[in-house]
Design an enzyme around this catalytic site. Structure first.
Site, PDB file in Angstrom:
ATOM      1  N   SER A 217      -8.582 -22.563   2.706  1.00  0.00           N
ATOM      2  CA  SER A 217      -9.712 -21.559   1.961  1.00  0.00           C
ATOM      3  C   SER A 217     -10.196 -20.482   2.685  1.00  0.00           C
ATOM      4  O   SER A 217     -10.298 -19.424   2.316  1.00  0.00           O
ATOM      5  CB  SER A 217     -10.499 -22.298   1.009  1.00  0.00           C
ATOM      6  OG  SER A 217     -10.010 -23.166   0.104  1.00  0.00           O
ATOM      7  N   ASN A 427     -18.561 -17.731   6.248  1.00  0.00           N
ATOM      8  CA  ASN A 427     -17.330 -17.578   5.508  1.00  0.00           C
ATOM      9  C   ASN A 427     -17.649 -16.645   4.366  1.00  0.00           C
ATOM     10  O   ASN A 427     -18.830 -15.817   4.028  1.00  0.00           O
ATOM     11  CB  ASN A 427     -16.502 -18.522   4.926  1.00  0.00           C
ATOM     12  CG  ASN A 427     -17.271 -19.360   4.027  1.00  0.00           C
ATOM     13  OD1 ASN A 427     -18.455 -19.539   3.997  1.00  0.00           O
ATOM     14  ND2 ASN A 427     -16.644 -19.686   2.912  1.00  0.00           N
ATOM     15  N   CYS A 429     -18.084 -16.961   1.143  1.00  0.00           N
ATOM     16  CA  CYS A 429     -18.976 -17.626   0.315  1.00  0.00           C
ATOM     17  C   CYS A 429     -19.841 -18.359   0.669  1.00  0.00           C
ATOM     18  O   CYS A 429     -20.689 -18.969  -0.051  1.00  0.00           O
ATOM     19  CB  CYS A 429     -18.124 -18.405  -0.683  1.00  0.00           C
ATOM     20  SG  CYS A 429     -16.445 -17.784  -1.269  1.00  0.00           S
ATOM     21  N   GLU A 431     -20.797 -21.105   2.513  1.00  0.00           N
ATOM     22  CA  GLU A 431     -20.998 -22.358   2.739  1.00  0.00           C
ATOM     23  C   GLU A 431     -20.347 -23.235   3.771  1.00  0.00           C
ATOM     24  O   GLU A 431     -20.561 -24.216   4.008  1.00  0.00           O
ATOM     25  CB  GLU A 431     -20.495 -23.122   1.207  1.00  0.00           C
ATOM     26  CG  GLU A 431     -18.943 -23.430   1.263  1.00  0.00           C
ATOM     27  CD  GLU A 431     -18.177 -22.332   0.910  1.00  0.00           C
ATOM     28  OE1 GLU A 431     -16.844 -22.597   0.683  1.00  0.00           O
ATOM     29  OE2 GLU A 431     -18.432 -21.109   0.930  1.00  0.00           O
TER      30      GLU A 431
END
Length: 771
Positions: A217, A427, A429, A431
């Site tokens: 991801s 990153n 997002c 987290e």
């Protein structure tokens, strides 16, 4: 008037036949509220000569979905119609569908262009009888309408733009793609996925078992070097990652500022903004995952960089387009010293990394020593009040929702990867907190647990949660080993440090199922115990893998190798739910297979698939609008709708009141116990949300995507929230700032046709992290 059947034959339209098909799918639903004849009558109104039965089913499903505000069972009926339609259009046997995907021939050039990999096909051929027999297609009917439509839009594989996979086929493909020849583990994973205990992240669902099985991801990069070669080599890395559906976080704090001397050309640098314009255009050019979402990057900068003020303007709606990069996300990597200077109303020196080297390579006391040394040596570009920079940060956040805020010192101080070097960014997002350098690109593979599933008979099943987490750890480790990596630097990093990210979805749903208000003491206690359990189970599984396969390559020197776990770094004592000391002893003996384990991500799309509320967030509204081909309609929080229907409290007056109040039930005459449980995020003290993030933070060894919600933000409100989060030791201070519109039209009437409820954004900005 006639319809065209699936076999191509024409048949006269028969109202009774349409009604009968809908009625057959109403099994187990509340017949006092569900009216198949009403749906059939509306379908008849939309019929034209030559309509296909597929189109009739699509229309019937949408009509049923529009009735969801009358009773929640209409949402189930809508999904059943849509899924039944798909089942009629697709082959049943998993092995046959996989054969079709493998044997695909490109119609444009006549070449064999397999969609699934040869190894996947070999495995399916060997075990096809077993795999075909264990699939339970009835589980497809457990998805709600919007969950199914999300799968249909982006996740189910297609041949010549026609869907050939059923949801159960996709889940078995994912399970086989991860476990390959370990067929028993594949079946175990399939069952847990199809029963909705957890989900893998979107890239895994997209790509597992395919010819390009890129299942990761998140990718974190540092700028290779402050040179044309370094900048463009980094850009190429970003392009190759983005092409393969990865979300990117990039640190640029080592790039010289505008006005700096360039010795190689005897010129003057234009700074980071023109460079970021190039990166912005690359992000626009690349569509990730075959148009499943646009290329996305978050750019990280430290606030001492002298281009900081221009950086904060990058996403603003006004101003010269030459100085804007609206397709990039901006993020700040903030040292504690900056926060102290803002707090004390001190001065702040802006510097160029070419003239003040090494600031991005150090943190904590070492950063403070180097920074103040450069100040004493007057190497700065200029001095301004720290609060001038802070005010610009707040103004940008109020206008654009960004920059994201992460605290550099907390991220480094509390990282089990601290022994590798200084971590310079997160990153896309916010987290993932992992080490990267010029030779290594950090990678993370994600999955999320559906917490609502663990509420069984009025209690939360921690033991089942731990067991599911252990399966996830094993799965993510297999992904590390078999993954297709877009660049070699990513493979080197991932196989050396083996980080994974386990997140959650449906925390708000779990609280509701237990009848806990989100801000209650019971919810706050459960919040801690859930993450304590996830961390414990992940460590236990990782240690077991290390016993069998050895610890990850860079384990020696890590906190864990010295018996220090995440909660120790927060000075928190765990509850007595689990026995930590024997686990610590085992870790000392065998080590860990993974450097990092827990990272609650946004779960934007996967939560929609499973019908859960996103991540760790409370509900933002109890009613909102969905857009479909046939128009817009309202959807009510399904838990609220069910409880009000059961207690005979649901009616148009209540619905309209909620719509007028923007999704709130606090101004209704509903019982107080319901009002407490169904508070929206706007009605829960934001400091409680931040405190709950810190409470769970002691068991999160990466970080967490935490949004801040302020209906009407101001400098003082937002400053207060940021300093509260910083003082609690959060690593991520803010992902997005979520606000309400500055003004809403005055409601003169409760007429439902004149009410505009909240519209849900269907943007998939961070599908890459949707675990």
């Amino acid at each position: 008037m006639f319809v065209i059947k699936r076999n191509g034959y024409k048949e006269n339209v028969m109202f009774d036949k349409i009604t009968s098909r809908i009625r057959k799918l109403c099994y187990g639903l509340n017949t006092d509220h569900i009216d198949p004849i009403k749906i059939a009558m509306k379908v008849i109104q939309g019929i034209y000569n030559g309509v296909t039965t597929v189109e009739l089913d699509t229309l019937a499903a949408e009509i049923a979905a529009t009735c969801t505000t009358q009773h929640p069972d209409y949402a189930i009926l809508a999904a059943r119609i849509a899924i039944s339609n798909l089942h009629k259009e697709t082959k049943k046997l998993f092995s046959e569908v996989m054969e079709d995907l493998f044997n695909y021939v490109n119609p444009k050039n006549g070449k064999h262009s397999p969609i699934i990999s040869s190894i996947t096909m070999d495995i399916v051929n060997k075990y096809k009888d077993k795999l075909n027999s264990v699939i339970i297609y009835e589980r497809d009917f457990s998805y709600n309408y919007f969950g199914f439509k999300t799968l249909e839009k982006s996740y189910l594989l297609k041949i010549n733009n026609k869907i050939v996979e059923r949801p159960q086929h996709m889940l078995m493909r994912v399970a086989v793609g991860i476990h390959q020849w370990d067929i028993d583990s594949a079946i175990e994973t399939y069952n847990l996925l199809s029963e909705k205990w957890f989900t893998h992240a979107s890239p895994t669902l997209f790509n597992a078992g395919t010819t390009r099985h890129q299942m990761s991801s998140c990718f974190l990069l540092n700028m290779i070097d402050d040179s044309i070669e370094g900048i463009y080599d980094t850009l190429k890395r970003c392009a190759l990652i983005s092409k393969m559906a990865g979300g990117i976080g990039l640190s640029i704090s080592n790039i010289r500022a505008s006005g700096s001397y360039i010795s190689g050309t005897n010129g003057i640098s234009n700074g980071i903004i023109p460079m970021l314009r190039v990166y912005n255009n690359t992000a626009r050019y690349i569509d990730q995952g075959g148009n499943k979402r646009p290329g996305v990057m978050a750019i990280y900068l430290e606030p001492w960089h002298s281009d900081i003020m221009a950086f904060l303007d990058l996403k603003k709606n006004t101003g010269n387009d030459e100085h804007r990069t609206r397709d990039l996300f901006i993020a700040l990597w903030i040292p504690d010293l900056f926060m102290k200077r803002v707090k004390d109303d001190g001065e702040w020196s802006l510097m160029c990394p070419d003239e003040c080297p090494g600031l991005d390579n150090v943190w904590g006391d070492e950063f403070e020593r180097l920074y103040t040394l450069y100040e004493r040596e007057r190497r700065y570009k200029c001095i301004i009040k720290a609060r001038v920079v802070w005010k610009a940060i707040i103004e940008s956040q109020i206008e654009t929702g960004t920059p994201f805020i992460l605290y550099k010192d907390a991220c480094n101080k509390k990282s089990n990867q601290q022994n590798l070097g200084t971590i310079k960014c997160s990153n896309l997002c916010t987290e993932i907190i992992q080490y990267a350098d010029a030779n290594e690109v950090a990678v993370c593979n994600l999955a999320s647990v559906a917490l609502n599933m663990f509420v069984i008979d009025g209690r939360f099943d921690f033991l089942k949660l731990k067991d599911v987490v252990k399966v996830i750890v094993r799965n993510l480790n297999k992904i590390i080993d078999i993954n297709y990596y877009p660049i070699p630097e990513a493979e080197i990093s991932n196989k050396r440090h083996r980080p994974i990210g386990i997140g959650v979805q449906g925390l708000a749903d779990a609280f509701i199922l237990l009848n806990y208000p989100f801000d209650s003491l019971e919810a706050q206690d459960l919040n801690k115990k859930i993450f304590e359990t996830i961390y414990y189970g992940a460590l236990e599984a990782s240690c077991k893998l290390a016993e069998k396969e050895g610890p990850y390559d860079t384990y020696v020197g890590s906190y864990a190798s010295n018996g220090i776990l995440q909660y120790d770094l927060w000075n928190v004592v765990p509850s007595d739910l689990w026995n930590w000391e024997p686990l610590k002893d085992k870790i000392r003996t065998y080590g860990l297979r993974n450097s990092l384990l827990v990272a609650p991500m946004p779960t934007a799309s996967t939560a929609q698939i499973l019908g859960n509320n996103e991540s760790v967030e409370p509900y933002t509204s109890n009613i909102y609008t969905r857009r479909v081909l046939s128009g817009e309609f309202q959807v009510v929080n399904p838990h609220l709708l069910r409880v009000l229907t059961e207690r005979k409290l649901w009616n148009d007056e209540i619905k309209n009141r909620i719509m007028v109040d923007g999704g709130s039930i606090q101004n209704t005459n509903l019982p107080e116990d319901i009002k407490r449980v169904y508070k929206t995020i706007w009605e829960i003290p934001q400091k409680t949300i931040i405190k709950m993030a810190a409470d769970r933070g002691a068991f999160i060894d990466q970080s967490q995507s935490m949004n801040i919600h302020i209906a009407d933000p101001s400098y003082s409100k937002l400053t207060s929230m940021h300093f509260y989060g910083w003082s609690l030791g959060l690593k991520t201070g803010m992902y997005y700032l979520r606000t309400k519109p500055a003004s809403a039209p005055i409601q003169f009437t409760l007429d439902k046709d004149k009410i505009k409820p909240q519209v849900v954004c269907d943007s998939e900005i961070c599908t890459s992290c949707s675990g």
